[in-house]
Scaffold this active site. Structure first.
Site, PDB file in Angstrom:
ATOM      1  N   ASN A  21       0.834  -1.197   0.000  1.00 22.28           N
ATOM      2  CA  ASN A  21       0.000   0.000   0.000  1.00 22.28           C
ATOM      3  C   ASN A  21       0.873   1.253   0.000  1.00 22.28           C
ATOM      4  O   ASN A  21       1.661   1.424  -0.938  1.00 22.28           O
ATOM      5  CB  ASN A  21      -1.127  -0.038   1.039  1.00 22.28           C
ATOM      6  CG  ASN A  21      -0.743  -0.349   2.468  1.00 22.28           C
ATOM      7  OD1 ASN A  21      -0.328  -1.452   2.771  1.00 22.28           O
ATOM      8  ND2 ASN A  21      -0.889   0.605   3.353  1.00 22.28           N
ATOM      9  N   ASP A  22       0.759   2.134   0.973  1.00 23.32           N
ATOM     10  CA  ASP A  22       1.350   3.477   0.892  1.00 23.32           C
ATOM     11  C   ASP A  22       2.827   3.536   0.489  1.00 23.32           C
ATOM     12  O   ASP A  22       3.637   2.759   0.984  1.00 23.32           O
ATOM     13  CB  ASP A  22       1.303   4.168   2.261  1.00 23.32           C
ATOM     14  CG  ASP A  22      -0.024   4.053   2.959  1.00 23.32           C
ATOM     15  OD1 ASP A  22      -0.979   3.513   2.399  1.00 23.32           O
ATOM     16  OD2 ASP A  22      -0.087   4.519   4.113  1.00 23.32           O
ATOM     17  N   ARG A 145      -0.557   8.584  13.927  1.00 21.73           N
ATOM     18  CA  ARG A 145       0.428   7.924  13.075  1.00 21.73           C
ATOM     19  C   ARG A 145       0.887   8.720  11.859  1.00 21.73           C
ATOM     20  O   ARG A 145       0.448   9.814  11.605  1.00 21.73           O
ATOM     21  CB  ARG A 145      -0.135   6.584  12.592  1.00 21.73           C
ATOM     22  CG  ARG A 145      -1.401   6.697  11.771  1.00 21.73           C
ATOM     23  CD  ARG A 145      -1.832   5.281  11.317  1.00 21.73           C
ATOM     24  NE  ARG A 145      -3.100   5.319  10.617  1.00 21.73           N
ATOM     25  CZ  ARG A 145      -4.286   5.288  11.208  1.00 21.73           C
ATOM     26  NH1 ARG A 145      -4.377   5.204  12.523  1.00 21.73           N
ATOM     27  NH2 ARG A 145      -5.391   5.341  10.480  1.00 21.73           N
ATOM     28  N   GLU A 198      -5.094  10.485   7.561  1.00 24.67           N
ATOM     29  CA  GLU A 198      -3.858   9.699   7.494  1.00 24.67           C
ATOM     30  C   GLU A 198      -2.807  10.418   6.646  1.00 24.67           C
ATOM     31  O   GLU A 198      -3.121  11.309   5.851  1.00 24.67           O
ATOM     32  CB  GLU A 198      -4.143   8.327   6.858  1.00 24.67           C
ATOM     33  CG  GLU A 198      -5.215   7.546   7.611  1.00 24.67           C
ATOM     34  CD  GLU A 198      -5.491   6.146   7.054  1.00 24.67           C
ATOM     35  OE1 GLU A 198      -5.625   5.228   7.862  1.00 24.67           O
ATOM     36  OE2 GLU A 198      -5.592   5.978   5.827  1.00 24.67           O
TER      37      GLU A 198
HETATM   38  C1  FRU Z   1      -2.939   4.542   4.953  1.00 23.92           C
HETATM   39  C2  FRU Z   1      -2.611   3.716   6.178  1.00 23.92           C
HETATM   40  C3  FRU Z   1      -1.745   4.512   7.123  1.00 23.92           C
HETATM   41  C4  FRU Z   1      -1.039   3.434   7.890  1.00 23.92           C
HETATM   42  C5  FRU Z   1      -0.821   2.384   6.830  1.00 23.92           C
HETATM   43  C6  FRU Z   1      -0.849   0.972   7.336  1.00 23.92           C
HETATM   44  O1  FRU Z   1      -3.268   3.790   3.831  1.00 23.92           O
HETATM   45  O2  FRU Z   1      -3.793   3.285   6.796  1.00 23.92           O
HETATM   46  O3  FRU Z   1      -2.431   5.417   7.947  1.00 23.92           O
HETATM   47  O4  FRU Z   1       0.152   3.866   8.476  1.00 23.92           O
HETATM   48  O5  FRU Z   1      -1.831   2.567   5.863  1.00 23.92           O
HETATM   49  O6  FRU Z   1      -0.466   0.076   6.327  1.00 23.92           O
END
Ligand code: FRU
Length: 524
Positions: A21-22, A145, A198
Site C-alpha cells: 500500500n502506501d 500515526r 492519514e
Molecule cells: C494509509 C494507512 C496509514 C497506515 C498504513 C498501514 O493507507 O492506513 O495510515 O500507516 O496505511 O499500512
C-alpha cells in the site's frame, strides 16, 4: 518471468509478489531516489506491515532491494512514515566519515494491539537500517500515526507532522536532535469529515504564474479514508504559509488532488534537487484494494508526478492556486511513436491507432473548440482504449461547456470483478475549473445545456488531454496537469490494451494534434 502477468503494469512500480500500500520514506540521496512502501511479505492482502524498498535514478526504472524495516514481534506492524537526510548529524547517529547526503533517517509508526508510537531508524548505506530503540513520540492515543519530517529553515529545527486520525486533525511537533520532540501546533477542523485522517505531508511547491510567480509556497496534503465524496480513499490539500510553528491555509476551501478513485496516501520526496516538488501515491482504494483480481501481487504506485502551484484567475477579482500534477518526464521510458500529427490541417477528426507494444502507452491530443460554437452534451473529445478482443475498453474524455468536465469510464473494462464489487464505481468525473486561454470577458458560467447552447467565447478555445495507459491503470491529465484522474481497471481473459480510438463526438470539436507513443517496460 516476474512482471509478465497480463494485469501487471509495465511502467508503474509494483512488488514482485504480495500486498503493497502506501509509499513511505521518499527521499533523494546521493543521486538515488528511494521508494519505501507498506508491504506484507507473506500474503496478498494487507497486514504484517514492513517497509519494502526500491531505488531508482530516474523515478521510472526501479531496482528491488531487501525489506528495509521489519517488526520485532509477531502482531506488530511498521506503519507509514517518511525519511530525511540528516546532513549535519543533528541526531548523532552517523560517523563523521559518512558522506553528508547519505545520512538517511526514517520515521515510522510502530503499530501494536494497544498503541501507535513514533520511532526512528537510520542508515549510512541506504540499504540496511538500524532501529533506535525508544519511541521518540508517544501520546496516549491508538490512532496517532504516519510521521512526516522536514528541516524547517524558518525555525531552524526539525518539524514532524502526525495524524490524529480520529480527531480529524494534524499535530506538529518540533525537535533539534530527532529524539526529543514537543508539540508546537495543530491543524484541526478542516476538510471533509471522514473516518480517519492519514499520511499528512507538508512540503514546498514552486508557484507558476500570478503575483507569487517563482516563489515556493507550502502545501499540506492529508489522505482521508474512507470519506471520499465518490467513496473510499482520497487526498485533500490546502495551499498556505508555514511560519515556523503554524500552518495557515490561504482559505478553508477543500481541494482534491485527483478526480477518480485510485490515488491515495500521497507523499512527496524530501531533498529533491533544484526547488522542485516530486511525489507519488498508492494507486488504489481501501474500498476494494484487497480483493482486486491481480496475482501474485496487489497494488501499484502511481506515476511519479512533478508538482507546481498554478495560478488561475476565476473572476477578474479572484485568483486561485491549484496543485498542478504532471507525470515526471516520460521520455525516460518512451519508445516507438505509433502516431503523430501536429496541427493537422484537413486530417481526419477521428483516428484509430493500433497499440503495438507491451500494453503501456502515452496518448496526447489537443482539441479545438472554434469561437461561437453550439455546444451539446456530445461535444466530447475522447480516447477509448480497447483490449485485444475488441470488446472490452476503458474510456476517458472531456465534455466541453461551462464548466468543462473530464471523465473516466471503466464500465466496459472487464465485468467479472467489477460486477462482484459494490464499490468499484464505473464512472468518475471532475471539473476543469480553469480553462486555457481564458480571458475575463469570455467567462460565462451557466448550467450544462439541456439541448444546445452557444459557447460565447470570442476566441477559439483549446484543451489538451493526455492519458497514460498501462495494462490495468489509466492516468489522465487535462491541460498539462491542471486536473488529474487515476483509475485502475481489470480486463477479463488476460487481455491487454491493443487499440486506441480518438473521437470528437458531435464534430463540434476539432482534433488538432495527436501523438501516441509506446512506453518501454521498466522491468527486465
Ligand atoms: C494509509 C494507512 C496509514 C497506515 C498504513 C498501514 O493507507 O492506513 O495510515 O500507516 O496505511 O499500512
Amino acid at each position: 518471468a516476474p512482471y509478465s502477468e497480463p494485469v501487471r503494469p509495465q511502467i508503474h512500480f509494483s512488488p514482485t509478489v504480495n500486498f503493497m500500500n502506501d509509499p513511505n520514506g521518499l527521499v533523494y540521496s546521493n543521486g538515488t531516489w528511494h521508494l519505501f512502501y507498506q508491504y506484507n511479505p507473506t500474503q496478498n492482502v494487507a497486514g504484517n506491515q514492513h517497509w519494502g524498498h526500491a531505488i531508482s535514478t530516474d523515478l521510472y526504472h526501479w531496482e528491488n532491494l531487501p525489506i528495509a524495516i521489519a517488526p520485532e514481534k509477531e502482531g506488530e506492524g511498521i506503519f507509514s512514515g517518511n525519511a530525511v537526510i540528516d546532513f549535519e548529524n543533528t541526531s548523532g547517529f552517523f560517523n563523521e566519515s559518512t558522506p553528508k547526503d547519505q545520512r538517511i533517517v526514517a520515521f515510522y509508526t510502530l503499530n501494536t494491539a494497544t498503541s501507535q508510537t513514533q520511532h526512528v531508524a537510520y542508515s549510512s548505506d541506504g540499504v540496511t537500517f538500524t532501529k533506535y530503540a525508544p519511541a521518540v513520540v508517544e501520546r496516549n492515543q491508538t490512532q496517532f500515526r504516519d510521521p512526516k519530517v522536514f528541516w524547517d529553515n524558518k525555525s531552524s529545527r526539525w518539524i514532524m507532522a502526525l495524524a490524529l486520525s480520529q480527531e480529524f486533525g494534524i499535530v506538529f511537533y518540533a525537535s533539534s536532535n530527532m529524539k526529543d520532540w514537543s508539540e508546537v501546533s495543530r491543524f484541526q477542523s478542516y476538510g471533509i469529515l471522514g473516518y480517519q485522517y492519514e499520511c499528512p505531508d507538508l512540503f514546498q511547491v514552486p508557484v507558476e504564474g500570478g503575483p507569487d510567480d517563482g516563489k515556493m509556497m507550502y502545501v499540506l496534503a492529508i489522505s482521508i479514508n474512507p470519506g471520499a465524496p465518490i467513496g473510499g480513499s482520497f487526498v485533500q490539500y490546502w495551499v498556505g504559509d508555514w511560519d515556523g510553528t503554524n500552518f495557515t491555509p490561504r482559505d478553508q476551501a477543500v481541494r482534491t488532488m485527483d478526480f477518480s478513485k485510485d490515488f491515495y496516501a500521497f507523499s512527496s520526496w524530501s531533498n529533491s534537487p533544484g526547488n522542485k516538488a516530486y511525489a507519488i501515491a498508492w494507486a488504489n482504494n481501501w474500498e476494494y484494494s484487497q480483493v482486486v483480481p491481480t496475482s501474485p501481487f496487489r497494488s501499484i504506485q502511481s506515476l511519479p508526478r512533478e508538482l507546481t502551484l498554478k495560478y488561475y484567475r476565476t473572476t477578474p477579482q479572484f485568483g486561485d492556486l491549484i496543485l498542478n500534477n504532471r507525470p515526471v518526464n516520460l521520455s525516460a521510458i518512451s519508445s516507438k511513436t505509433l502516431y503523430s500529427k501536429k496541427s493537422a490541417q484537413g486530417s481526419k477528426n477521428n483516428q484509430t491507432v493500433a497499440l503495438n507494444g507491451k500494453g503501456a502507452f502515452d496518448i496526447q491530443a489537443t482539441f479545438k473548440l472554434p469561437a461561437n460554437t453550439n455546444i451539446t452534451y456530445n461535444t466530447i473529445g475522447s480516447f477509448e482504449i480497447f483490449a485485444g478482443d475488441g470488446k472490452q475498453s476503458v474510456k476517458t474524455g472531456i465534455q466541453m461547456g461551462e464548466p468543462t468536465f473530464a471523465f473516466i469510464d471503466r464500465r466496459k473494462a472487464g465485468s467479472s470483478f467489477a460486477d462482484s464489487n459494490p464499490f468499484f464505481t464505473d464512472k468518475t468525473s471532475g471539473i476543469i475549473r480553469y480553462q486555457a486561454n481564458y480571458t475575463d470577458d469570455q467567462y460565462v458560467l451557466g448550467p450544462l445545456p439541456t439541448s444546445a447552447y452557444l459557447d460565447q467565447s470570442k476566441q477559439d478555445r483549446y484543451i489538451s488531454l493526455q492519458a497514460v495507459v498501462d495494462r490495468s491503470v489509466i492516468e489522465v491529465f487535462v491541460n498539462d496537469g491542471e486536473l488529474a484522474g487515476t483509475s485502475v481497471f481489470y480486463f477479463d481473459n488476460d487481455q491487454i490494451p491493443a487499440k486506441a480510438q480518438v473521437s470528437v463526438g458531435d464534430n463540434k470539436l476539432e482534433l488538432v494534434d495527436l501523438e501516441v507513443k509506446a512506453l518501454q517496460s521498466i522491468w527486465k
